[in-house]
Design a protein around this motif. Structure first.
Motif, PDB file in Angstrom:
ATOM      1  N   PHE A  67      -1.039   8.800  17.312  1.00 21.30           N
ATOM      2  CA  PHE A  67       0.317   8.976  17.824  1.00 21.30           C
ATOM      3  C   PHE A  67       0.336   9.102  19.340  1.00 21.30           C
ATOM      4  O   PHE A  67       1.384   8.963  19.975  1.00 21.30           O
ATOM      5  N   LEU A  68      -0.829   9.343  19.960  1.00 18.28           N
ATOM      6  CA  LEU A  68      -0.870   9.486  21.417  1.00 18.28           C
ATOM      7  C   LEU A  68      -0.389   8.221  22.124  1.00 18.28           C
ATOM      8  O   LEU A  68       0.073   8.282  23.264  1.00 18.28           O
ATOM      9  N   LYS A  69      -0.498   7.087  21.435  1.00 20.19           N
ATOM     10  CA  LYS A  69      -0.040   5.831  22.042  1.00 20.19           C
ATOM     11  C   LYS A  69       1.473   5.781  22.175  1.00 20.19           C
ATOM     12  O   LYS A  69       2.013   4.907  22.844  1.00 20.19           O
ATOM     13  N   SER A  70       2.177   6.705  21.518  1.00 22.19           N
ATOM     14  CA  SER A  70       3.636   6.743  21.646  1.00 22.19           C
ATOM     15  C   SER A  70       4.090   7.993  22.384  1.00 22.19           C
ATOM     16  O   SER A  70       5.230   8.411  22.265  1.00 22.19           O
ATOM     17  N   ARG A  71       3.201   8.613  23.178  1.00 19.07           N
ATOM     18  CA  ARG A  71       3.562   9.906  23.776  1.00 19.07           C
ATOM     19  C   ARG A  71       4.717   9.801  24.769  1.00 19.07           C
ATOM     20  O   ARG A  71       5.384  10.779  25.039  1.00 19.07           O
ATOM     21  N   LYS A  72       4.982   8.618  25.313  1.00 14.45           N
ATOM     22  CA  LYS A  72       6.166   8.477  26.163  1.00 14.45           C
ATOM     23  C   LYS A  72       7.418   8.737  25.345  1.00 14.45           C
ATOM     24  O   LYS A  72       8.376   9.349  25.811  1.00 14.45           O
TER      25      LYS A  72
END
Length: 459
Positions: free
Chosen positions: A173-178
């Motif tokens: 999920f870090l890839k969607s942290r924005k």
């Protein structure tokens, strides 16, 4: 469909939503699960995909939003709350009405066909502690996210999902942290911010009452777990997997990685009695890694009752040793209890009651409830025990809407419903009057204090 594929991933929330949508429920502990965001990242590998939280009190103005998408993915479950289940069905109906292809992902407790009939949802993925990325991959393989007609299965069971041995396939999920920051989660007005970070899935054991029984165990890598936990430093986290202590090699590697990272964090995990006992020598490392609480599946202190549920390694002497070592390492213990197993009688419940008097490490005792799809259902049928409306969704919600307090509950082979309720109330009174040591670890102030101590100690 003949439109550019655009997917909306939604999660039902009774605790928190984007502040611009509505206010959080201040009476509930704020909770976060990484699973829907991980699914969003997986879908984004090929398609445009947005994410939104839906709060239970949000006005019914969904149609205008849903009409902007070709696909609607809802993460929800059969909650013990009629209002939430009704909202789940409503959302799926609205999405279908405006032309979306619909997908429901969650633990549907064996009521997949019933929910599909009521909502008209195109596909149901029934999953409990399962890998959402495998589900997304299976749906992609069968053309669910394409702009042509979908000809694949209408239901995916946990067996379908667990046919793959990997977990999350390195997708985080870090890839969607924005997008996470866009929901302004950090500035939420709560002192206690609880996150749920999935670290593994499946349980190879065959406990007859458990929906996770006899499933493939798999996990994320230690590096991925450290990175996801580090993102939420300074908070409380559930490291979610049905069996945290199962694989010693993975356990040592994960604990070493977390301990070496020196993350200021407060974490809790869960495991079977025999698995925890087999790894007692690793509890000091658990403490160094930031694990402050372990949920232990006691269920009942009666060896006879547990043996009939295919959980014969639950001997109380193991629990006593777990408690002793946990105390030495200042780790909290929470013993999970259930009242009213089919084989429960006066002796078995009294045995459990006396054990909790000696070791007051339980805060609640829930009523046993037969979950569709578990093998204990057939055993109950063979014994002629009633189900009290457990055969369809409406009956289930009516009789089991709150497994801790209200509702109609079941007799056992030896006890009437009234006696089961009597014992449940007796456990509740005991827990209320006794000072339960593990509660000390769950106060907001104590969690904050422990995190500050850890941050100071680690520099």
């Amino acid at each position: 469909m003949n439109r550019k594929v655009k997917v909306l991933v939604c999660k039902l929330s009774s605790c928190f939503v984007e502040p611009s949508c509505s206010q959080p429920n201040k009476s509930a502990t704020q909770s976060f699960s990484s699973t829907p965001w991980t699914a969003q990242v997986a879908i984004r590998r090929k398609y445009e995909c947005d994410y939104a939280e839906i709060f239970v009190n949000t006005p019914d103005s969904y149609a205008e939003v849903f009409s902007q998408y070709t696909h609607f993915v809802l993460f929800g479950s059969v909650f013990y709350n009629v209002k939430l289940v009704s909202l789940q069905i409503l959302l799926l109906k609205v999405a279908k009405m405006v032309g979306c292809r619909t997908l429901l992902v969650g633990n549907q407790q064996g009521f997949e066909q019933d929910i599909q009939f009521k909502s008209g949802v195109d596909v149901v993925v029934s999953a409990i502690d399962s890998d959402p990325i495998v589900a997304i991959d299976l749906l992609e393989e069968n053309g669910f996210f394409s702009d042509s007609d979908y000809q694949g299965p209408k239901q995916y069971s946990k067996k379908d999902i667990r046919s793959k041995k990997h977990f999350c396939n390195g997708i985080s999920f870090l890839k969607s942290r924005k997008d996470i920051c866009r929901f302004d989660y950090w500035s939420s007005p709560y002192n206690f911010k609880q996150r749920i970070v999935s670290v593994g899935t499946g349980c190879p054991f065959g406990c007859t009452f458990c929906p996770s029984q006899n499933s493939i165990w798999s996990s994320k890598s230690a590096d991925q777990i450290v990175n996801e936990v580090a993102f939420w430093k300074g908070t409380a986290i559930d490291l979610l997997t049905a069996e945290f202590f199962l694989n010693r090699k993975w356990l040592e590697k994960t604990l070493d990685a977390l301990a070496s990272a020196y993350i200021p964090i407060w974490m809790r995990v869960q495991g079977r009695i025999d698995s925890i006992h087999r790894n007692l020598d690793l509890l000091p490392l658990c403490k160094k890694a930031g694990i402050e609480m372990i949920y232990v599946g006691l269920e009942s202190a009666s060896d006879r009752v547990m043996e009939t549920c295919n959980k014969s390694n639950n001997q109380t002497w193991r629990v006593e040793e777990i408690i002793q070592v946990a105390r030495q390492n200042n780790i909290g213990i929470n013993l999970n209890l259930m009242v009213g197993f089919p084989e429960d009688d006066e002796d078995s419940l009294n045995e459990t009651y006396e054990f909790i008097k000696r070791y007051p490490y339980a805060s609640t005792a829930s009523f046993f409830r037969p979950i569709p799809g578990t093998s204990i259902i057939q055993e109950m049928k063979n014994s002629g025990l009633p189900f009290e409306g457990n055969i369809d969704l409406d009956g289930y919600l009516k009789h089991y809407s709150n497994r801790w307090t209200d509702g109609v509950h079941l007799p056992t082979k030896y006890l009437s419903k009234d006696r089961v309720v009597y014992w449940k109330q007796k456990f509740d009174e005991l827990m209320k009057e006794r000072s339960i040591p593990f509660l000390h670890f769950l106060t907001h102030e104590d969690i904050s204090h422990r995190i500050k101590q850890r941050r100071k100690r680690n520099g």
